[in-house]
Write a protein that holds these residues in place. Structure first.
Motif, PDB file in Angstrom:
ATOM      1  N   ALA A   1       0.836  -1.202   0.000  1.00 19.82           N
ATOM      2  CA  ALA A   1       0.000   0.000   0.000  1.00 19.82           C
ATOM      3  C   ALA A   1       0.869   1.249   0.000  1.00 19.82           C
ATOM      4  N   ALA A   2       1.915   1.200   0.798  1.00 21.66           N
ATOM      5  CA  ALA A   2       2.818   2.348   0.879  1.00 21.66           C
ATOM      6  C   ALA A   2       3.446   2.629  -0.474  1.00 21.66           C
ATOM      7  N   GLU A   3       3.900   1.571  -1.118  1.00 26.53           N
ATOM      8  CA  GLU A   3       4.515   1.731  -2.443  1.00 26.53           C
ATOM      9  C   GLU A   3       3.522   2.337  -3.405  1.00 26.53           C
ATOM     10  N   ALA A   4       2.309   1.805  -3.313  1.00 26.28           N
ATOM     11  CA  ALA A   4       1.267   2.292  -4.223  1.00 26.28           C
ATOM     12  C   ALA A   4       1.000   3.765  -3.982  1.00 26.28           C
ATOM     13  N   MET A   5       1.141   4.182  -2.726  1.00 24.66           N
ATOM     14  CA  MET A   5       0.888   5.589  -2.407  1.00 24.66           C
ATOM     15  C   MET A   5       2.048   6.475  -2.790  1.00 24.66           C
ATOM     16  N   GLY A   6       3.115   5.861  -3.281  1.00 27.30           N
ATOM     17  CA  GLY A   6       4.217   6.672  -3.783  1.00 27.30           C
ATOM     18  C   GLY A   6       5.360   6.871  -2.795  1.00 27.30           C
ATOM     19  N   TYR A   7       5.384   6.125  -1.702  1.00 25.49           N
ATOM     20  CA  TYR A   7       6.492   6.258  -0.755  1.00 25.49           C
ATOM     21  C   TYR A   7       7.768   5.706  -1.363  1.00 25.49           C
ATOM     22  N   THR A   8       8.857   6.447  -1.185  1.00 30.22           N
ATOM     23  CA  THR A   8      10.146   5.919  -1.625  1.00 30.22           C
ATOM     24  C   THR A   8      10.603   4.866  -0.619  1.00 30.22           C
ATOM     25  N   ARG A   9      11.631   4.089  -1.017  1.00 32.24           N
ATOM     26  CA  ARG A   9      12.134   3.028  -0.131  1.00 32.24           C
ATOM     27  C   ARG A   9      12.507   3.583   1.239  1.00 32.24           C
ATOM     28  N   THR A  10      13.243   4.690   1.232  1.00 30.90           N
ATOM     29  CA  THR A  10      13.717   5.222   2.509  1.00 30.90           C
ATOM     30  C   THR A  10      12.576   5.671   3.393  1.00 30.90           C
ATOM     31  N   ARG A  11      11.662   6.445   2.758  1.00 34.19           N
ATOM     32  CA  ARG A  11      10.537   6.929   3.549  1.00 34.19           C
ATOM     33  C   ARG A  11       9.720   5.775   4.089  1.00 34.19           C
ATOM     34  N   GLN A  12       9.572   4.791   3.245  1.00 32.17           N
ATOM     35  CA  GLN A  12       8.832   3.607   3.643  1.00 32.17           C
ATOM     36  C   GLN A  12       9.464   3.008   4.883  1.00 32.17           C
ATOM     37  N   LEU A  13      10.762   2.918   4.810  1.00 31.42           N
ATOM     38  CA  LEU A  13      11.486   2.317   5.922  1.00 31.42           C
ATOM     39  C   LEU A  13      11.240   3.086   7.201  1.00 31.42           C
ATOM     40  N   PHE A  14      11.484   4.372   7.145  1.00 28.68           N
ATOM     41  CA  PHE A  14      11.428   5.124   8.388  1.00 28.68           C
ATOM     42  C   PHE A  14      10.025   5.464   8.842  1.00 28.68           C
ATOM     43  N   ARG A  15       9.109   5.657   7.893  1.00 30.52           N
ATOM     44  CA  ARG A  15       7.789   6.094   8.321  1.00 30.52           C
ATOM     45  C   ARG A  15       6.828   4.943   8.575  1.00 30.52           C
ATOM     46  N   ILE A  16       7.059   3.837   7.906  1.00 31.66           N
ATOM     47  CA  ILE A  16       6.097   2.738   7.998  1.00 31.66           C
ATOM     48  C   ILE A  16       6.693   1.519   8.693  1.00 31.66           C
ATOM     49  N   GLU A  17       7.740   0.963   8.080  1.00 34.04           N
ATOM     50  CA  GLU A  17       8.248  -0.324   8.561  1.00 34.04           C
ATOM     51  C   GLU A  17       8.840  -0.231   9.954  1.00 34.04           C
ATOM     52  N   LEU A  18       9.673   0.767  10.165  1.00 39.90           N
ATOM     53  CA  LEU A  18      10.356   0.886  11.458  1.00 39.90           C
ATOM     54  C   LEU A  18       9.375   1.016  12.618  1.00 39.90           C
ATOM     55  N   PRO A  19       8.436   1.961  12.518  1.00 39.21           N
ATOM     56  CA  PRO A  19       7.488   2.068  13.630  1.00 39.21           C
ATOM     57  C   PRO A  19       6.773   0.748  13.907  1.00 39.21           C
ATOM     58  N   LEU A  20       6.403   0.048  12.841  1.00 40.02           N
ATOM     59  CA  LEU A  20       5.691  -1.215  13.061  1.00 40.02           C
ATOM     60  C   LEU A  20       6.605  -2.297  13.623  1.00 40.02           C
ATOM     61  N   ALA A  21       7.899  -2.160  13.351  1.00 44.60           N
ATOM     62  CA  ALA A  21       8.834  -3.187  13.828  1.00 44.60           C
ATOM     63  C   ALA A  21       9.277  -2.938  15.256  1.00 44.60           C
ATOM     64  N   VAL A  22       8.896  -1.777  15.794  1.00 44.85           N
ATOM     65  CA  VAL A  22       9.382  -1.409  17.131  1.00 44.85           C
ATOM     66  C   VAL A  22       9.218  -2.496  18.197  1.00 44.85           C
ATOM     67  N   PRO A  23       8.041  -3.112  18.322  1.00 48.83           N
ATOM     68  CA  PRO A  23       7.910  -4.106  19.404  1.00 48.83           C
ATOM     69  C   PRO A  23       8.952  -5.212  19.352  1.00 48.83           C
ATOM     70  N   VAL A  24       9.176  -5.730  18.170  1.00 48.71           N
ATOM     71  CA  VAL A  24      10.141  -6.828  18.076  1.00 48.71           C
ATOM     72  C   VAL A  24      11.562  -6.322  18.303  1.00 48.71           C
ATOM     73  N   ILE A  25      11.867  -5.148  17.762  1.00 45.98           N
ATOM     74  CA  ILE A  25      13.207  -4.592  17.946  1.00 45.98           C
ATOM     75  C   ILE A  25      13.448  -4.308  19.425  1.00 45.98           C
ATOM     76  N   VAL A  26      12.448  -3.727  20.077  1.00 45.98           N
ATOM     77  CA  VAL A  26      12.620  -3.427  21.500  1.00 45.98           C
ATOM     78  C   VAL A  26      12.738  -4.714  22.303  1.00 45.98           C
ATOM     79  N   ALA A  27      12.010  -5.751  21.900  1.00 56.15           N
ATOM     80  CA  ALA A  27      12.149  -7.035  22.595  1.00 56.15           C
ATOM     81  C   ALA A  27      13.606  -7.474  22.549  1.00 56.15           C
ATOM     82  N   GLY A  28      14.223  -7.303  21.399  1.00 53.29           N
ATOM     83  CA  GLY A  28      15.635  -7.654  21.272  1.00 53.29           C
ATOM     84  C   GLY A  28      16.501  -6.794  22.162  1.00 53.29           C
TER      85      GLY A  28
END
Lengths: 309, 216, 237
Positions: B117-144
């Motif tokens: 969906a993010a790609e479809a909305m025109g997010y670049t790879r970097t923005r996707q990473l920082f605005r979408i993927e990273l926030p969603l990955a926080v729980p697992v990263i913090v668990a680590g």
């Protein structure tokens, strides 16, 4: 944007908290400083990791602070193999040492001297040029072989040479380095003809050796003549009749560039006052009575009028 | 045998020293975990971009992790002497395995329909990473991060054997003089520190992920 | 660097290092002995607890929280403290290693049991199985991937941590590390490190095989996942 903002705020908050924590608590220990002495003229006193060293280290630090010098204490660092390289590299400036042991360490072999004066002289020659030895004290902390009264009676032991005929039935315990050091097992074999049945690597007169001797895991323990707890336990020190053990006078070793007349006179005065009996009492207070090395050091200095100069 | 009573007088008389050791312990924990994360994060990004890197990176981190803690510290001595580096380098290396793995798994765990969906909305790879993927990955990263932190707090005590130590110095003092009090104080503080760090990181996770008010 | 490697090879090639009370075989056997003993004791303590709370579903939160707290306890400190209380001997080592291993075994077994499908359990009870039968014939087999993962991880941790036995004057491979430190003999330290790592790896592989043998075929894939999870959660040095 909100997420990134949150991250940033959190990061700043954490860093700030840490700085406060470190600032408040890091006072006693200079946490992030590497290569200690010489910066800002502070003396870094180091010591090895046993009670007597802690007492001596604290005493050195106290008398120097009393002289108005800035002192940092980095005590309890480890064995000489860990402490001395630090002295050479400048991480620490000053350590309490033992003339015989240090000489043996530096000359990597047998030093055939046993008189205090000769040992100190040879030590001064053997030191690297960046280091200087101050006056040696009369107080000594020599290596000792210790047995329980029962063992002494059973094998009729009074002197170390009495061990030579029965050693093959006895288990000896001491610091791991005793196995290889010239004045350890190799020396006992060479000078006394002693070969034990087994060597157990324990520690340098620490709780492992004490417990092992107390419960019979070892028959003979390597300890030190100034340990107050030997008397406290009623144990017997075998006399070093063939004089294998070199003199072990307490002697301050300091980096030449950090030395000064003030430091020398303060430390020499301390060295002149200290006796082996004093050491025994101080060690007993720390090891047996569980008093704090820092407190014990201070009390001694006050008692002997070495503070307030 | 050692007395087995607790000497409060010792505690009161040594508060300054106790606090200093605690501060050192905190520093020796935060720096390795921080550095570990700084190293693991790019490694994780690389593993996602070039999946073939993942196995070898994980393998190396795994090998480092299996070297006994005491040994790795001792091995550093000839190279770094008695400085903080002798403690920090191994401590950092030990965090790599868990931090790398959790960061990668966290990022990989973002549902593909979200990234699409993010790609479809025109997010670049970097923005996707920082605005979408990273926030969603926080729980697992913090668990680590939580696991790495608790582990590191335990390892720091061992550095007492090589001249550092933090609360480990209290352990050694108690041990050498056969005096339980400093040991007990050190242990209790270690556990409290670990629990506090764990909860603290959990709190950070909650702050960073307000959309997850119902913890899973 | 090359020096280090050649010295290491020499150390391993030296027959003197393979004989006597300080020889590799002796130290390895001691190390294995401490590890096996600790693992058996830990299993004997952890599994019944894990099974109990897993089966009844009660006390789980408490057990998990206690386990997490226990994981935060530095093994190094425990071994020193126990030595002060119990003196020289195996007790300090065993206590420390058991405290290390029990938490992850309890959480894993508990998780394994909780993950057993309600339906499976219900139909077992429906078939008239008693509590014990449900546990042994249904829950344990289904939970086996996680149970075994827990045991495996605990065992590997124990092997790695048994090096501390040397700190309280016992034997084992930690001797090479402690003595090497005291004697300033880097080669000895490295040799010890390599031997421990190798033993850990062997334990991991061995128990992996065991896991494959014990876990029923239908559940194999899950057990891999569970293992890596557990491994990373477990270590406290």
């Amino acid at each position: 944007m909100k997420f990134r903002a949150r991250c940033l705020v959190l990061a700043i908050g954490i860093v700030a908290m840490l700085m406060v924590a470190v600032g408040c608590g890091g006072g006693g220990q200079d946490a992030l400083k590497q290569g200690g002495g010489g910066s800002g003229g502070s003396i870094v006193v180091g010591s090895a990791n046993f009670s007597e060293q802690l007492i001596l280290g604290n005493m050195y630090a106290e008398v120097l602070e009393d002289q108005g010098l800035k002192v940092e204490r980095r005590l309890n660092l480890g064995t000489r193999d860990v402490v001395f390289p630090s002295l050479k590299s400048g991480e620490i400036t000053l350590v309490p040492e033992y003339n015989g042991a240090l000489l043996a360490y530096l000359s990597k072999g047998e030093s055939n001297v046993t008189s205090p004066e000769e040992t100190t002289k040879q030590l001064k020659d053997a030191l690297p040029s960046s280091l200087v030895a101050l006056d040696a004290s009369d107080a000594q902390d020599k290596d000792a072989l210790v047995v329980t009264p029962e063992t002494a009676k059973k094998y009729d032991l009074e002197n170390t040479s009495d061990l030579s005929s029965v050693a093959d039935k006895l288990v000896v315990g001491g610091p791991p380095e005793m196995e290889t050091r010239p004045d350890g097992l190799p020396g006992l074999k060479r000078v006394y003809g002693i070969e034990f049945e087994e060597f157990k690597p324990l520690d340098a007169g620490g709780p492992l050796t004490v417990e092992a001797l107390a419960n019979g895991d070892i028959d003979v323990g390597r300890m030190f003549t100034s340990q107050g707890l030997i008397d406290a336990r009623g144990w017997i020190v075998l006399a070093d009749d063939k004089e294998l053990s070199p003199a072990q006078n307490i002697i301050p070793i300091i980096r030449k560039q950090d030395n000064s007349g003030k430091i020398e006179s303060a430390l020499n005065k301390l060295s002149a006052t200290l006796t082996t009996e004093d050491l025994k009492k101080l060690n007993k207070r720390v090891d047996v009575d569980k008093a704090d090395p820092e407190v014990v050091a201070k009390d001694y200095l006050k008692q002997k009028g070495l503070l307030g100069g | 045998m050692a007395q087995s009573y607790f000497d409060w007088a010792w505690v009161v008389g040594n508060l300054g020293d106790i606090w200093a050791q605690l501060a050192e312990h905190i520093i020796l924990t935060v720096i390795p975990v921080g550095l570990g994360f700084l190293m693991a994060f790019p490694m994780a990004l690389a593993s996602i971009r070039w999946p073939r890197l993942y196995s070898p990176l994980l393998g190396v981190a795994g090998i480092l992790f299996s070297i006994p803690t005491l040994a790795l510290f001792v091995i550093m001595i000839p190279f770094t002497g008695l400085s903080k580096a002798t403690a920090i380098v191994p401590l950092t290396l030990y965090t790599l395995l868990i931090l790398l793995r959790n960061t990668v798994e966290g990022l990989k765990g973002v549902p593909s329909h979200v990234t699409e969906a993010a790609e479809a909305m025109g997010y670049t790879r970097t923005r996707q990473l920082f605005r979408i993927e990273l926030p969603l990955a926080v729980p697992v990263i913090v668990a680590g991060l939580r696991i790495a932190t608790v582990n590191t707090i335990a390892y720091v005590a061992i550095t007492a054997l090589i001249g550092q130590g933090g609360l480990g110095n209290l352990f050694m003092d108690g041990f050498l003089r056969q005096f339980p009090t400093p040991l007990i104080v050190g242990l209790v503080l270690s556990v409290m520190l670990a629990v506090a760090a764990d909860l603290g990181l959990l709190g950070i996770q909650r702050v960073l992920t307000p959309w997850q008010r119902n913890p899973g | 660097m090359i020096d280090v490697i050649t010295n290491l090879i020499d150390w391993f090639a030296d027959p003197a290092n393979w004989q006597g009370t300080d020889g590799v075989p002796a130290r390895v056997l001691e190390h294995i002995w401490y590890s096996v003993l600790a693992t058996v004791i830990a299993v004997a303590i952890a599994q019944p607890v894990g099974i109990l709370i897993g089966h009844t579903g009660r006390g789980g939160a408490l057990a998990i929280n206690l386990s997490n707290a226990a994981r935060a306890v530095p093994t190094f400190g425990v071994i020193l403290l126990t030595f002060l209380v119990a003196g020289i001997g195996l007790i300090p080592v065993l206590v420390a290693l058991v405290v290390l291993a029990v938490p992850s075994m309890i959480t894993n077994t508990y998780a394994g049991f909780r993950a057993v499908d309600r339906d499976v359990r219900d139909s077992a009870e429906g078939m008239g199985m008693t509590n014990w039968q449900v546990i042994w014939r249904v829950e344990i087999p289904v939970a086996m991937p996680l149970i075994m993962a827990g045991v495996r991880i605990a065992a590997v941790q124990i092997v790695a941590t048994a090096t501390f036995a040397a700190v309280v004057s016992l034997g084992g491979l930690g001797r090479y590390i402690i003595d090497g430190l005291a004697q300033r003999d880097l080669t000895q330290v490295l040799a010890g490190a390599i031997l421990v790592a190798a033993l850990s790896l062997l334990t991991e592989l061995g128990l992996s095989r065991l896991q494959t043998a014990v876990v029923s075929n239908g559940l194999q894939a899950e057990s891999e996942e569970a293992s890596l999870e557990a491994k990373l959660e477990g270590s406290t040095g």
